[in-house]
Design an enzyme around this catalytic site. Structure first.
Site, PDB file in Angstrom:
ATOM      1  N   LYS A  39      -4.379  -6.639   2.358  1.00  0.00           N
ATOM      2  CA  LYS A  39      -5.214  -6.526   1.161  1.00  0.00           C
ATOM      3  C   LYS A  39      -4.397  -6.186  -0.080  1.00  0.00           C
ATOM      4  CE  LYS A  39      -9.758  -4.792  -0.003  1.00  0.00           C
ATOM      5  NZ  LYS A  39     -10.015  -6.031  -0.699  1.00  0.00           N
ATOM      6  N   GLY A  44       0.812  -0.211   1.682  1.00  0.00           N
ATOM      7  CA  GLY A  44       1.785  -1.015   2.434  1.00  0.00           C
ATOM      8  C   GLY A  44       1.959  -2.408   1.843  1.00  0.00           C
ATOM      9  N   CYS A  45       0.862  -3.000   1.413  1.00  0.00           N
ATOM     10  CA  CYS A  45       0.900  -4.361   0.863  1.00  0.00           C
ATOM     11  C   CYS A  45       1.596  -4.378  -0.497  1.00  0.00           C
ATOM     12  CB  CYS A  45      -0.507  -4.932   0.754  1.00  0.00           C
ATOM     13  SG  CYS A  45      -1.301  -5.017   2.380  1.00  0.00           S
ATOM     14  N   THR A  46       1.402  -3.327  -1.271  1.00  0.00           N
ATOM     15  CA  THR A  46       2.070  -3.214  -2.568  1.00  0.00           C
ATOM     16  C   THR A  46       3.579  -3.074  -2.357  1.00  0.00           C
ATOM     17  OG1 THR A  46       0.121  -2.242  -3.601  1.00  0.00           O
ATOM     18  CG2 THR A  46       2.234  -1.807  -4.672  1.00  0.00           C
ATOM     19  N   ALA A  49       5.021  -6.468  -1.189  1.00  0.00           N
ATOM     20  CA  ALA A  49       5.070  -7.424  -2.305  1.00  0.00           C
ATOM     21  C   ALA A  49       6.225  -7.089  -3.249  1.00  0.00           C
ATOM     22  CB  ALA A  49       3.745  -7.418  -3.055  1.00  0.00           C
TER      23      ALA A  49
END
Length: 161
Positions: A39, A44-46, A49
């Protein structure tokens, strides 16, 4: 149609930020990295990325195109991309077609409830559209460097051939 390592990708087409379409043949002649993440705007996704962003020039130099894939919509992706100044495009797989094709939809337990989520995974496709590497259920630290090393080894193999 499921994906298989050392086989061509099945047909697919998806919309990405920047108004582009990505398909199984759109980047033939170039290495393609598809990284699936749960998401936009989550910790974690930030981090993941930003790590792909920080190594992006190295991926380009090695001849690779990078795409992030999640179930978020285009508006969410546009905002996430702008906020983090991501130099690569994000694919909005709102209908989960790619997620199912790549087998990254998993049942997870969140706050004691069973939910359907995306397993953090990365796939490396060579210039001929063949899936050469897959990383599933991965942890973010060190992962981007590992993918970059795999891209460089593909290039080395090609030069040696």
């Amino acid at each position: 149609m499921a994906i298989v390592v050392n086989k061509p990708l099945p047909e697919f087409e998806a919309n990405a930020t920047g108004g582009i379409k990505v398909s199984n043949t759109s980047h033939n002649g170039q290495v393609m990295i598809l990284y699936f993440y749960p998401k936009d705007n989550t910790p974690g996704c930030t981090t993941e990325a930003m790590q792909f962003r920080d190594k992006y020039k190295d991926f380009v130099k090695a001849g690779a195109a990078v795409f992030g894939v999640s179930r978020d919509n285009m508006k969410s992706h546009d905002e996430f991309k702008e906020k983090l100044e991501l130099p690569f495009e994000l694919i909005a797989d709102t209908e989960e077609k790619m997620c199912h094709m790549f087998g990254v939809v998993k049942n997870k337990i969140m706050y004691g409830k069973k939910v359907k989520g995306i397993e953090r995974s990365t796939f490396l496709i060579n210039e001929e559209g063949i899936l050469t590497h897959e990383w599933r259920g991965l942890k973010v630290p060190g992962h981007v460097e590992e993918v970059l090393k795999a891209v460089k080894s593909l290039k080395a193999l090609k030069k040696a051939a």
